[in-house]
Design a protein around this motif. Structure first.
Motif, PDB file in Angstrom:
ATOM      1  N   LEU A 208      85.578  51.068 -52.284  1.00 35.11           N
ATOM      2  CA  LEU A 208      85.120  49.931 -51.484  1.00 35.11           C
ATOM      3  C   LEU A 208      86.164  48.820 -51.453  1.00 35.11           C
ATOM      4  N   ASP A 209      86.402  48.288 -50.263  1.00 38.69           N
ATOM      5  CA  ASP A 209      87.234  47.102 -50.099  1.00 38.69           C
ATOM      6  C   ASP A 209      86.292  45.911 -49.960  1.00 38.69           C
ATOM      7  N   TYR A 210      86.142  45.161 -51.040  1.00 34.39           N
ATOM      8  CA  TYR A 210      85.165  44.070 -51.003  1.00 34.39           C
ATOM      9  C   TYR A 210      85.608  42.906 -50.132  1.00 34.39           C
ATOM     10  N   ARG A 211      86.854  42.846 -49.782  1.00 38.70           N
ATOM     11  CA  ARG A 211      87.264  41.849 -48.787  1.00 38.70           C
ATOM     12  C   ARG A 211      86.563  42.142 -47.463  1.00 38.70           C
ATOM     13  N   HIS A 212      86.465  43.412 -47.126  1.00 38.58           N
ATOM     14  CA  HIS A 212      85.750  43.797 -45.902  1.00 38.58           C
ATOM     15  C   HIS A 212      84.251  43.546 -46.043  1.00 38.58           C
ATOM     16  N   ILE A 213      83.673  43.924 -47.176  1.00 37.82           N
ATOM     17  CA  ILE A 213      82.240  43.721 -47.388  1.00 37.82           C
ATOM     18  C   ILE A 213      81.892  42.240 -47.281  1.00 37.82           C
ATOM     19  N   MET A 214      82.728  41.386 -47.852  1.00 40.52           N
ATOM     20  CA  MET A 214      82.448  39.950 -47.798  1.00 40.52           C
ATOM     21  C   MET A 214      82.564  39.412 -46.381  1.00 40.52           C
ATOM     22  N   ALA A 215      83.490  39.966 -45.604  1.00 37.56           N
ATOM     23  CA  ALA A 215      83.592  39.555 -44.202  1.00 37.56           C
ATOM     24  C   ALA A 215      82.341  39.969 -43.430  1.00 37.56           C
ATOM     25  N   VAL A 216      81.831  41.168 -43.700  1.00 33.83           N
ATOM     26  CA  VAL A 216      80.596  41.616 -43.064  1.00 33.83           C
ATOM     27  C   VAL A 216      79.442  40.687 -43.434  1.00 33.83           C
ATOM     28  N   LEU A 217      79.320  40.382 -44.715  1.00 30.76           N
ATOM     29  CA  LEU A 217      78.248  39.494 -45.154  1.00 30.76           C
ATOM     30  C   LEU A 217      78.365  38.108 -44.536  1.00 30.76           C
TER      31      LEU A 217
ATOM     32  N   ASP B  92      79.688  37.378 -41.676  1.00 31.68           N
ATOM     33  CA  ASP B  92      79.282  37.478 -40.276  1.00 31.68           C
ATOM     34  C   ASP B  92      77.768  37.584 -40.135  1.00 31.68           C
ATOM     35  N   LEU B  93      77.114  38.118 -41.172  1.00 32.21           N
ATOM     36  CA  LEU B  93      75.656  38.243 -41.163  1.00 32.21           C
ATOM     37  C   LEU B  93      74.951  36.974 -41.646  1.00 32.21           C
ATOM     38  N   GLY B  94      75.741  35.960 -41.990  1.00 32.77           N
ATOM     39  CA  GLY B  94      75.160  34.692 -42.410  1.00 32.77           C
ATOM     40  C   GLY B  94      74.791  34.612 -43.868  1.00 32.77           C
ATOM     41  N   TRP B  95      75.324  35.525 -44.693  1.00 31.19           N
ATOM     42  CA  TRP B  95      75.005  35.515 -46.123  1.00 31.19           C
ATOM     43  C   TRP B  95      75.749  34.370 -46.811  1.00 31.19           C
ATOM     44  N   GLU B  96      75.022  33.527 -47.559  1.00 32.49           N
ATOM     45  CA  GLU B  96      75.636  32.372 -48.203  1.00 32.49           C
ATOM     46  C   GLU B  96      75.343  32.288 -49.694  1.00 32.49           C
ATOM     47  N   ARG B  97      74.636  33.268 -50.234  1.00 30.97           N
ATOM     48  CA  ARG B  97      74.268  33.210 -51.651  1.00 30.97           C
ATOM     49  C   ARG B  97      75.304  33.934 -52.516  1.00 30.97           C
ATOM     50  N   PRO B  98      75.292  33.683 -53.831  1.00 31.76           N
ATOM     51  CA  PRO B  98      76.284  34.324 -54.700  1.00 31.76           C
ATOM     52  C   PRO B  98      76.145  35.845 -54.713  1.00 31.76           C
ATOM     53  N   LEU B  99      77.280  36.514 -54.833  1.00 33.61           N
ATOM     54  CA  LEU B  99      77.309  37.957 -55.029  1.00 33.61           C
ATOM     55  C   LEU B  99      77.290  38.234 -56.523  1.00 33.61           C
ATOM     56  N   GLY B 100      76.468  39.173 -56.947  1.00 35.08           N
ATOM     57  CA  GLY B 100      76.330  39.472 -58.368  1.00 35.08           C
ATOM     58  C   GLY B 100      77.394  40.439 -58.855  1.00 35.08           C
ATOM     59  N   ALA B 101      78.234  39.994 -59.770  1.00 37.49           N
ATOM     60  CA  ALA B 101      79.258  40.851 -60.372  1.00 37.49           C
ATOM     61  C   ALA B 101      78.614  41.645 -61.494  1.00 37.49           C
ATOM     62  N   GLU B 102      78.216  42.883 -61.178  1.00 37.45           N
ATOM     63  CA  GLU B 102      77.540  43.735 -62.145  1.00 37.45           C
ATOM     64  C   GLU B 102      78.425  44.952 -62.417  1.00 37.45           C
TER      65      GLU B 102
ATOM     66  N   MET C 249      83.844  29.675 -48.615  1.00 33.56           N
ATOM     67  CA  MET C 249      84.300  30.314 -49.849  1.00 33.56           C
ATOM     68  C   MET C 249      83.155  31.105 -50.467  1.00 33.56           C
ATOM     69  N   THR C 250      83.429  32.336 -50.839  1.00 27.34           N
ATOM     70  CA  THR C 250      82.410  33.181 -51.459  1.00 27.34           C
ATOM     71  C   THR C 250      82.120  32.710 -52.880  1.00 27.34           C
TER      72      THR C 250
ATOM     73  N   GLU D 126      67.658  41.308 -43.075  1.00 26.63           N
ATOM     74  CA  GLU D 126      66.493  40.427 -43.145  1.00 26.63           C
ATOM     75  C   GLU D 126      65.659  40.632 -44.398  1.00 26.63           C
ATOM     76  N   ILE D 127      65.838  41.764 -45.075  1.00 24.68           N
ATOM     77  CA  ILE D 127      65.031  42.005 -46.280  1.00 24.68           C
ATOM     78  C   ILE D 127      65.869  41.972 -47.554  1.00 24.68           C
ATOM     79  N   ILE D 128      67.150  41.669 -47.450  1.00 26.88           N
ATOM     80  CA  ILE D 128      68.010  41.645 -48.636  1.00 26.88           C
ATOM     81  C   ILE D 128      67.815  40.329 -49.381  1.00 26.88           C
ATOM     82  N   GLY D 129      67.485  40.447 -50.670  1.00 30.31           N
ATOM     83  CA  GLY D 129      67.300  39.262 -51.497  1.00 30.31           C
ATOM     84  C   GLY D 129      68.465  38.978 -52.414  1.00 30.31           C
ATOM     85  N   HIS D 130      69.276  39.996 -52.714  1.00 26.93           N
ATOM     86  CA  HIS D 130      70.429  39.813 -53.594  1.00 26.93           C
ATOM     87  C   HIS D 130      71.403  40.957 -53.343  1.00 26.93           C
ATOM     88  N   VAL D 131      72.696  40.668 -53.513  1.00 30.95           N
ATOM     89  CA  VAL D 131      73.748  41.666 -53.347  1.00 30.95           C
ATOM     90  C   VAL D 131      74.554  41.729 -54.638  1.00 30.95           C
TER      91      VAL D 131
END
Length: 254
Positions: free
Chosen positions: A213-222, A224-234, A1-2, A192-197
């Motif tokens: 942007l379709d963030y459902r797709h972006i989240m699927a990409v993340l 798959d890349l192993g991203w597990e940290r919170p996404l910042g709603a800005e 879960m994101t 490898e250099i991304i600290g926050h999204v």
């Protein structure tokens, strides 16, 4: 879960920062972040974070004088830039905040580049004893014309030139979609250099449930890349923040 972080520079911006933290908790966010918290005593912010169990993920260095947008790439302004870095790192330390975004400012050319490198080296050294990561963020040419840092590749080159492992890229999907597009490949190239999204709709910087942007797709990409940290709603709410959160349960379930 994101999971998601509420950026309190935009969300609940009408509330005092401690109350905005409480509002984010009540709305179901997993963390918070902010822009410039310095008018609020750090102990008040720390108390609200302890009360809610939320973590403050990041804050910004101050912009400088009226009309400026950061100091770190401005030649001959190093004393001011480093004083603001010290202020940000100290405030982050006092509230248990994990990262500081060092704002570059309006500048261009090799002298600005060298100034930015020197100030980032200083920032990384100042932040390291406290376990704090320094972030740099490309901004788009429409919202911030003349800003020194404009693209993810430019940020990657700067990070590669700094001999510290506590410097990372703030990958703001809103800014980078406008400047570069092709975000799936950009995310993979720089993982490898991304600290926050951070996320928001494009082009209106509204809720992340419409636009280019379709963030459902972006989240699927993340994912798959192993991203597990919170996404910042800005994003910039067009009505009271609590009335704009219909996207949150939808994207959380993706």
């Amino acid at each position: 879960m994101t999971t998601f972080s509420a950026n309190l520079g935009f969300l609940w911006a009408d509330l005092p920062l401690p109350d905005a933290i409480r509002a984010a908790k009540a709305a179901g966010f997993d963390a918070v972040e902010c822009h410039w918290p310095y008018d609020t005593p750090a102990e008040h912010v720390a108390a609200a974070l302890a009360e809610t169990g939320l973590t403050m993920l990041g804050l910004n260095t101050l912009r400088g004088k009226a009309g400026e947008n950061g100091l770190a790439a401005l030649p001959d302004r190093e004393p001011e830039a480093r004083a603001e870095i010290d202020r940000a790192v100290d405030y982050a330390r006092r509230i248990g905040c994990g990262s500081v975004h060092v704002m570059a400012g309006f500048a261009e050319g090799d002298q600005a580049h060298q100034t930015f490198l020197g100030n980032l080296d200083y920032a990384c050294r100042a932040a390291r004893p406290h376990g704090i990561t320094i972030l740099i963020e490309p901004l788009n040419r429409y919202d911030a014309p003349g800003y020194f840092l404009r693209t993810s590749d430019q940020a990657a080159s700067i990070i590669a030139a700094i001999p510290h492992d506590n410097l990372a890229l703030m990958f703001d999907c809103y800014h980078l979609q406008i400047m570069e597009g092709d975000l799936s490949r950009r995310l993979a190239a720089h993982r490898e250099i991304i600290g926050h999204v951070q996320i928001a709709s494009v082009p209106d910087r509204g809720t992340p449930d419409h636009g280019e942007l379709d963030y459902r797709h972006i989240m699927a990409v993340l994912r798959d890349l192993g991203w597990e940290r919170p996404l910042g709603a800005e994003y910039k709410p067009q009505q009271p923040t609590d009335q704009t959160l219909g996207w949150l349960p939808v994207l959380r379930s993706v």
